[in-house]
Design an enzyme around this catalytic site. Structure first.
Site, PDB file in Angstrom:
ATOM      1  N   HIS A  57       0.845  -1.192   0.000  1.00 51.85           N
ATOM      2  CA  HIS A  57       0.000   0.000   0.000  1.00 51.85           C
ATOM      3  C   HIS A  57       0.886   1.249   0.000  1.00 51.85           C
ATOM      4  O   HIS A  57       2.084   1.163   0.276  1.00 51.85           O
ATOM      5  CB  HIS A  57      -0.972  -0.009   1.186  1.00 51.85           C
TER       6      HIS A  57
ATOM      7  N   HIS B 281       1.602   3.793   1.855  1.00 48.43           N
ATOM      8  CA  HIS B 281       2.168   4.503   3.003  1.00 48.43           C
ATOM      9  C   HIS B 281       3.681   4.582   2.839  1.00 48.43           C
ATOM     10  O   HIS B 281       4.328   3.612   2.427  1.00 48.43           O
ATOM     11  CB  HIS B 281       1.831   3.793   4.307  1.00 48.43           C
TER      12      HIS B 281
ATOM     13  N   ASP C 166       6.200   4.414   4.773  1.00 42.80           N
ATOM     14  CA  ASP C 166       7.061   3.432   5.442  1.00 42.80           C
ATOM     15  C   ASP C 166       7.076   2.081   4.738  1.00 42.80           C
ATOM     16  O   ASP C 166       7.807   1.183   5.132  1.00 42.80           O
ATOM     17  CB  ASP C 166       6.664   3.270   6.916  1.00 42.80           C
ATOM     18  N   HIS C 167       6.313   1.951   3.669  1.00 45.92           N
ATOM     19  CA  HIS C 167       6.296   0.711   2.894  1.00 45.92           C
ATOM     20  C   HIS C 167       6.918   0.860   1.506  1.00 45.92           C
ATOM     21  O   HIS C 167       7.008  -0.123   0.780  1.00 45.92           O
ATOM     22  CB  HIS C 167       4.866   0.188   2.755  1.00 45.92           C
TER      23      HIS C 167
END
Length: 121
Positions: free
Chosen positions: A86, A88, A90-91
C-alpha cells in the site's frame, strides 16, 4: 503428520529464506527499521516486500559476514521483483534507493518487476 497423510517435511536444501529487515519503526535505525521483508528461494530468485526507507542498508548489514563484493552483487541480482502492499511511505520510500544501488552494484542485468498501487508508481 503421518496420521493426516501430509507429505514429509522438506529437506533443508529445499527451504526458502525469509528475512525481516524491518518490522516497524517511526524512523529507520539499525536496531529496528521500518517495514521490509526479503524472501529468497533456495533454487534462485528473490522478492523484496514493502521496502521502507533504510531497507537497502539493512540488507547489506545482514550480508556483512559474507564476501562484501561478489556475494552482495549476486544477492542483489537475485531480486527479481519488489511488491508494495500500500502507498504509506514506510512501505515504499526505500524503493528508489534499492533500485539505484542494485543497478550500480550488480550492473544492468535483468530488470526488476515492481508491483505497487498506482500512487506509488
Amino acid at each position: 503428520r503421518q496420521l493426516l497423510g501430509a507429505a514429509p517435511a522438506a529437506a533443508p536444501d529445499d527451504l526458502s529464506e525469509l528475512t525481516f529487515v524491518g518490522t516497524g519503526s517511526a524512523v529507520p535505525c539499525k536496531h529496528r527499521n521500518v517495514s521490509g521483508i526479503s524472501l529468497r528461494m533456495r533454487r534462485g530468485g528473490a522478492i523484496l516486500l514493502d521496502p521502507g526507507e533504510g531497507t537497502f542498508d539493512q540488507l547489506l548489514r545482514g550480508w556483512a559476514g559474507r564476501d562484501p563484493g561478489e556475494e552482495r552483487r549476486r544477492r542483489l541480482r537475485e531480486v527479481a521483483a519488489v511488491w508494495i502492499s500500500h502507498p504509506h511511505a514506510d512501505h515504499h520510500l526505500g524503493l528508489m534507493r534499492f533500485l539505484t544501488e542494485r543497478r550500480a552494484l550488480a550492473g544492468p542485468g535483468d530488470p526488476v518487476v515492481v508491483v505497487a498501487p498506482s500512487p506509488v508508481l
